[in-house]
Design a protein around this motif. Structure first.
Motif, PDB file in Angstrom:
ATOM      1  N   LEU A  75      44.201  42.106  52.828  1.00 34.02           N
ATOM      2  CA  LEU A  75      43.054  42.980  53.014  1.00 34.02           C
ATOM      3  C   LEU A  75      42.171  42.480  54.145  1.00 34.02           C
ATOM      4  O   LEU A  75      42.103  41.280  54.414  1.00 34.02           O
ATOM      5  N   ASP A  76      41.481  43.409  54.809  1.00 39.66           N
ATOM      6  CA  ASP A  76      40.406  43.058  55.729  1.00 39.66           C
ATOM      7  C   ASP A  76      39.127  42.863  54.920  1.00 39.66           C
ATOM      8  O   ASP A  76      38.979  43.411  53.817  1.00 39.66           O
ATOM      9  N   VAL A  77      38.178  42.108  55.487  1.00 40.49           N
ATOM     10  CA  VAL A  77      36.959  41.796  54.736  1.00 40.49           C
ATOM     11  C   VAL A  77      36.124  43.039  54.433  1.00 40.49           C
ATOM     12  O   VAL A  77      35.292  43.014  53.523  1.00 40.49           O
ATOM     13  N   ARG A  78      36.339  44.122  55.153  1.00 35.72           N
ATOM     14  CA  ARG A  78      35.613  45.357  54.850  1.00 35.72           C
ATOM     15  C   ARG A  78      36.186  46.081  53.626  1.00 35.72           C
ATOM     16  O   ARG A  78      35.522  46.921  53.026  1.00 35.72           O
ATOM     17  N   ASP A  79      37.431  45.763  53.260  1.00 32.16           N
ATOM     18  CA  ASP A  79      38.116  46.471  52.181  1.00 32.16           C
ATOM     19  C   ASP A  79      37.595  46.020  50.823  1.00 32.16           C
ATOM     20  O   ASP A  79      37.244  44.855  50.630  1.00 32.16           O
ATOM     21  N   GLU A  80      37.588  46.948  49.878  1.00 24.88           N
ATOM     22  CA  GLU A  80      37.209  46.613  48.506  1.00 24.88           C
ATOM     23  C   GLU A  80      38.477  46.343  47.698  1.00 24.88           C
ATOM     24  O   GLU A  80      39.419  47.135  47.711  1.00 24.88           O
ATOM     25  N   ALA A  81      38.503  45.208  47.012  1.00 29.44           N
ATOM     26  CA  ALA A  81      39.655  44.881  46.186  1.00 29.44           C
ATOM     27  C   ALA A  81      39.741  45.854  45.016  1.00 29.44           C
ATOM     28  O   ALA A  81      38.731  46.226  44.422  1.00 29.44           O
ATOM     29  N   SER A  82      40.947  46.264  44.679  1.00 31.84           N
ATOM     30  CA  SER A  82      41.191  47.210  43.590  1.00 31.84           C
ATOM     31  C   SER A  82      42.164  46.588  42.607  1.00 31.84           C
ATOM     32  O   SER A  82      43.285  46.218  42.987  1.00 31.84           O
ATOM     33  N   VAL A  83      41.747  46.474  41.355  1.00 26.39           N
ATOM     34  CA  VAL A  83      42.627  45.887  40.340  1.00 26.39           C
ATOM     35  C   VAL A  83      43.859  46.767  40.132  1.00 26.39           C
ATOM     36  O   VAL A  83      44.970  46.268  39.964  1.00 26.39           O
ATOM     37  N   SER A  84      43.663  48.083  40.139  1.00 26.36           N
ATOM     38  CA  SER A  84      44.806  48.972  39.904  1.00 26.36           C
ATOM     39  C   SER A  84      45.809  48.888  41.050  1.00 26.36           C
ATOM     40  O   SER A  84      47.031  48.887  40.824  1.00 26.36           O
ATOM     41  N   ALA A  85      45.312  48.821  42.298  1.00 27.20           N
ATOM     42  CA  ALA A  85      46.227  48.678  43.431  1.00 27.20           C
ATOM     43  C   ALA A  85      46.938  47.334  43.370  1.00 27.20           C
ATOM     44  O   ALA A  85      48.146  47.234  43.659  1.00 27.20           O
ATOM     45  N   PHE A  86      46.205  46.300  42.971  1.00 30.83           N
ATOM     46  CA  PHE A  86      46.826  44.989  42.825  1.00 30.83           C
ATOM     47  C   PHE A  86      47.912  45.023  41.756  1.00 30.83           C
ATOM     48  O   PHE A  86      48.979  44.420  41.933  1.00 30.83           O
ATOM     49  N   ARG A 235      29.748  41.601  55.954  1.00 32.30           N
ATOM     50  CA  ARG A 235      28.613  42.139  55.195  1.00 32.30           C
ATOM     51  C   ARG A 235      28.906  43.543  54.656  1.00 32.30           C
ATOM     52  O   ARG A 235      28.306  43.969  53.669  1.00 32.30           O
ATOM     53  N   GLU A 236      29.803  44.251  55.298  1.00 26.56           N
ATOM     54  CA  GLU A 236      30.123  45.613  54.857  1.00 26.56           C
ATOM     55  C   GLU A 236      31.094  45.627  53.687  1.00 26.56           C
ATOM     56  O   GLU A 236      31.267  46.661  53.034  1.00 26.56           O
ATOM     57  N   GLY A 237      31.732  44.507  53.416  1.00 24.90           N
ATOM     58  CA  GLY A 237      32.696  44.449  52.327  1.00 24.90           C
ATOM     59  C   GLY A 237      32.013  44.222  50.990  1.00 24.90           C
ATOM     60  O   GLY A 237      31.369  43.197  50.777  1.00 24.90           O
ATOM     61  N   ARG A 238      32.178  45.154  50.057  1.00 22.92           N
ATOM     62  CA  ARG A 238      31.498  45.044  48.770  1.00 22.92           C
ATOM     63  C   ARG A 238      32.053  43.890  47.946  1.00 22.92           C
ATOM     64  O   ARG A 238      31.339  43.305  47.124  1.00 22.92           O
ATOM     65  N   THR A 239      33.311  43.552  48.148  1.00 23.06           N
ATOM     66  CA  THR A 239      33.918  42.451  47.404  1.00 23.06           C
ATOM     67  C   THR A 239      33.792  41.144  48.170  1.00 23.06           C
ATOM     68  O   THR A 239      33.277  40.151  47.652  1.00 23.06           O
ATOM     69  N   ALA A 240      34.252  41.128  49.400  1.00 27.45           N
ATOM     70  CA  ALA A 240      34.314  39.879  50.164  1.00 27.45           C
ATOM     71  C   ALA A 240      32.938  39.271  50.385  1.00 27.45           C
ATOM     72  O   ALA A 240      32.786  38.044  50.367  1.00 27.45           O
ATOM     73  N   ARG A 242      30.497  39.048  48.510  1.00 26.45           N
ATOM     74  CA  ARG A 242      29.956  38.385  47.327  1.00 26.45           C
ATOM     75  C   ARG A 242      30.731  37.119  46.964  1.00 26.45           C
ATOM     76  O   ARG A 242      30.415  36.462  45.969  1.00 26.45           O
ATOM     77  N   ALA A 243      31.738  36.768  47.755  1.00 26.07           N
ATOM     78  CA  ALA A 243      32.577  35.613  47.431  1.00 26.07           C
ATOM     79  C   ALA A 243      31.764  34.328  47.455  1.00 26.07           C
ATOM     80  O   ALA A 243      30.834  34.161  48.256  1.00 26.07           O
ATOM     81  N   LEU A 244      32.143  33.396  46.585  1.00 28.21           N
ATOM     82  CA  LEU A 244      31.471  32.107  46.529  1.00 28.21           C
ATOM     83  C   LEU A 244      31.533  31.422  47.889  1.00 28.21           C
ATOM     84  O   LEU A 244      32.592  31.359  48.523  1.00 28.21           O
ATOM     85  N   GLY A 245      30.410  30.920  48.339  1.00 25.33           N
ATOM     86  CA  GLY A 245      30.330  30.270  49.640  1.00 25.33           C
ATOM     87  C   GLY A 245      29.971  31.228  50.744  1.00 25.33           C
ATOM     88  O   GLY A 245      29.065  30.960  51.536  1.00 25.33           O
ATOM     89  N   TYR A 246      30.631  32.356  50.776  1.00 27.67           N
ATOM     90  CA  TYR A 246      30.381  33.326  51.835  1.00 27.67           C
ATOM     91  C   TYR A 246      29.005  33.971  51.664  1.00 27.67           C
ATOM     92  O   TYR A 246      28.243  34.097  52.627  1.00 27.67           O
ATOM     93  N   ALA A 247      28.678  34.376  50.447  1.00 24.40           N
ATOM     94  CA  ALA A 247      27.359  34.959  50.190  1.00 24.40           C
ATOM     95  C   ALA A 247      26.261  33.946  50.502  1.00 24.40           C
ATOM     96  O   ALA A 247      25.235  34.280  51.109  1.00 24.40           O
ATOM     97  N   GLN A 248      26.475  32.685  50.104  1.00 26.78           N
ATOM     98  CA  GLN A 248      25.453  31.665  50.314  1.00 26.78           C
ATOM     99  C   GLN A 248      25.296  31.321  51.792  1.00 26.78           C
ATOM    100  O   GLN A 248      24.174  31.125  52.280  1.00 26.78           O
TER     101      GLN A 248
END
Length: 316
Positions: A75-86, A235-240, A242-248
């Motif tokens: 995924l690109d950092v802009r993409d939102e991770a999807s449990v169903s797609a996974f 910053r545009e990625g709703r999932t990425a 918020r990742a630990l370290g990246y958000a901080q």
């Protein structure tokens, strides 16, 4: 024995190496793959992202030691991770690995993603228009009316869900499917033979390891990685985002924190995340636990696979 169509039977169960962050799941998965002639399927939702390497402790190509890894860097950092797609991608990867007569070894601590790959788990449909309307209601009237509506139609979900995103999702599911969101809760039933091996260790030791790991990440260039990914849309990625370290460390780029403050905030958040992971996986009685620091860890994991029961670790 070959299946119809020439596909070979799986040599054994799916193996899932689970547990809190910092316990060496990725390393054990590689060791198991080398010992069993297997391939690794990533179940860490943040390691899906290209370029998020340092902050997710993603194994380098050298550290993978020639073992094929699936579902890394998809995924690109802009993409939102999807449990169903996974779920679809993971099960396809497992089937592909088994079709070649090799072992499939899942590695990662994202609990819901592990269960999506291994358990009977149905994902309800989505309707962007319904979700947008509910989000607009929440913005206009606050979360209270939506929470009360959910309590009326699905009290079980209402008792569990407290944040706006999940409440809106539960209401969307009810409106789209006519069934309560709680009806889609996963059951502890494997879709195919599976063995979960859990790694854990003394809590104080784990906390020290997590602090040391964050320090190594900072030294390896975590801030520079975050800076580069920000330019790619982090910053545009709703999932990425918020990742630990990246958000901080985004707060460092904003001038709101020093590197030392962001590192300490990352350590605290990582310890809290590890605690939630322990709670999640300890609630599953099917997980077979091992002390991650035992010197014969690979042997003990293989012993579980062989039906033996190594001495249970004592962790606190």
């Amino acid at each position: 024995m070959p299946r119809q169509g020439g596909l070979r039977e799986a040599p054994g169960p799916v193996i899932a190496v689970v547990g809190p962050t910092g316990t060496g799941k990725s390393d054990l998965a590689v060791e198991l793959a080398l010992a069993l002639d297997g391939e690794v399927v990533n179940t860490d939702s943040m390691q899906f992202y290209r370029g998020m390497d340092i902050g997710t402790a993603k194994l380098t190509v050298e550290e993978r030691r020639g073992v094929p890894h699936h579902l890394l860097d998809i995924l690109d950092v802009r993409d939102e991770a999807s449990v169903s797609a996974f779920q679809s991608a993971a099960r396809a990867a497992i089937e592909d690995i088994h079709s070649r007569g090799r072992w499939a070894i899942l590695a990662g601590g994202s609990g819901l993603y592990v269960r999506a790959a291994t358990d009977v788990l149905e994902f309800p449909g989505t309707d962007p228009a319904v979700r947008a309307r509910l989000e607009a209601e929440a913005e206009r009237d606050g979360l209270g009316p939506l929470a009360r509506r959910l309590s009326d139609i699905d009290p079980e979900s209402a008792a569990r869900l407290k944040d706006a995103r999940r409440i809106i999702r539960a209401l969307e599911v009810h409106e789209v499917t006519g069934r309560p969101f709680s009806a889609y809760m996963p059951r502890r039933q494997y879709v195919q033979p599976t063995l979960q091996i859990g790694l854990d260790m003394d809590r104080s030791v784990l906390h020290g390891r997590l602090a040391e790991r964050v320090d190594r990440m900072v030294g390896a260039g975590l801030l520079e990685e975050v800076r580069r990914l920000e330019a790619e849309g982090l910053r545009e990625g709703r999932t990425a985002s918020r990742a630990l370290g990246y958000a901080q460390f985004l707060t460092v780029l904003d001038g709101d924190a020093a590197v030392e403050e962001a590192a300490e905030a990352t350590i605290v958040a990582t310890r809290q995340f590890a605690r939630r992971q322990v709670t999640w996986f300890r609630a599953d009685p099917r997980v077979r636990w091992l002390d991650a620091l035992r010197p014969d860890l690979l042997h003990a994991a293989l012993a579980i696979l062989g039906g033996q029961v190594p001495e249970a670790p004592s962790v606190s």
